[in-house]
Write a protein that holds these residues in place. Sequence first.
Motif, PDB file in Angstrom:
ATOM      1  N   PHE A   1       0.812  -1.216   0.000  1.00 46.26           N
ATOM      2  CA  PHE A   1       0.000   0.000   0.000  1.00 46.26           C
ATOM      3  C   PHE A   1       0.849   1.272   0.000  1.00 46.26           C
ATOM      4  O   PHE A   1       0.448   2.281  -0.584  1.00 46.26           O
TER       5      PHE A   1
ATOM      6  N   SER B   1      -4.505   4.811   0.134  1.00 42.76           N
ATOM      7  CA  SER B   1      -3.443   3.792   0.204  1.00 42.76           C
ATOM      8  C   SER B   1      -2.542   4.015   1.405  1.00 42.76           C
ATOM      9  O   SER B   1      -2.206   3.067   2.126  1.00 42.76           O
TER      10      SER B   1
ATOM     11  N   THR C   1      -4.369   3.115   4.590  1.00 40.34           N
ATOM     12  CA  THR C   1      -4.435   1.661   4.733  1.00 40.34           C
ATOM     13  C   THR C   1      -3.104   1.105   5.225  1.00 40.34           C
ATOM     14  O   THR C   1      -3.058   0.262   6.132  1.00 40.34           O
TER      15      THR C   1
END
Length: 192
Positions: A70, A89, A92
Amino acid sequence: MAERVRTGKRSGGWWGMWTLIVTEGSLFGYLLFAYFYLASQTEQHWPPTGLPILLIPGINTVILLTSSVFVWLCERCLASGRPRWSLASMATALMLGMGFVLIQLTEWQKKTFDMTTNLYGSLYFTITGFHMLHVLVGLVILMILLIWIALGYFDHRRYAAVTIGGLYWHFVDVVWLFVFSTLYLFPYLDST
């Protein structure tokens, strides 16, 4: 007259990060060497508590490696002009990194030994403790990058800080692969 910037030139931060990675990589290399050396010199069963359980550390390994994907994806999204996807991203990656820390702390609490129990315990907690310290530093870096992404500091041309911070996070993940292999997989190879 404006000075032209050469494309492809690496920033000082990029070189500095690689210097840090080499230095810190050496530290982990010495720690893992000490583990293997002392394991080869001991007369007692290694590890003294028996073979490690692989399920939780294995899951934690997948979590940490996924976080690295990520971080890479965040950089690719910035490069292609998708700041919202890069923000998602990085968020995460940060959450996965925090999950790794929580699982590692839980695993430490469940150990039947501590740092003072025996040589193995000392090595185990020193090696995983140093790694945890590096993960925590990496989480601070990811948090700062997340805030900067949210504030719009980066675009498709200017995101070197994300690349440099990502290098550190990938380093932390690669080190974990060596730590995991040494502390969790090696005892199985050594027992045959």
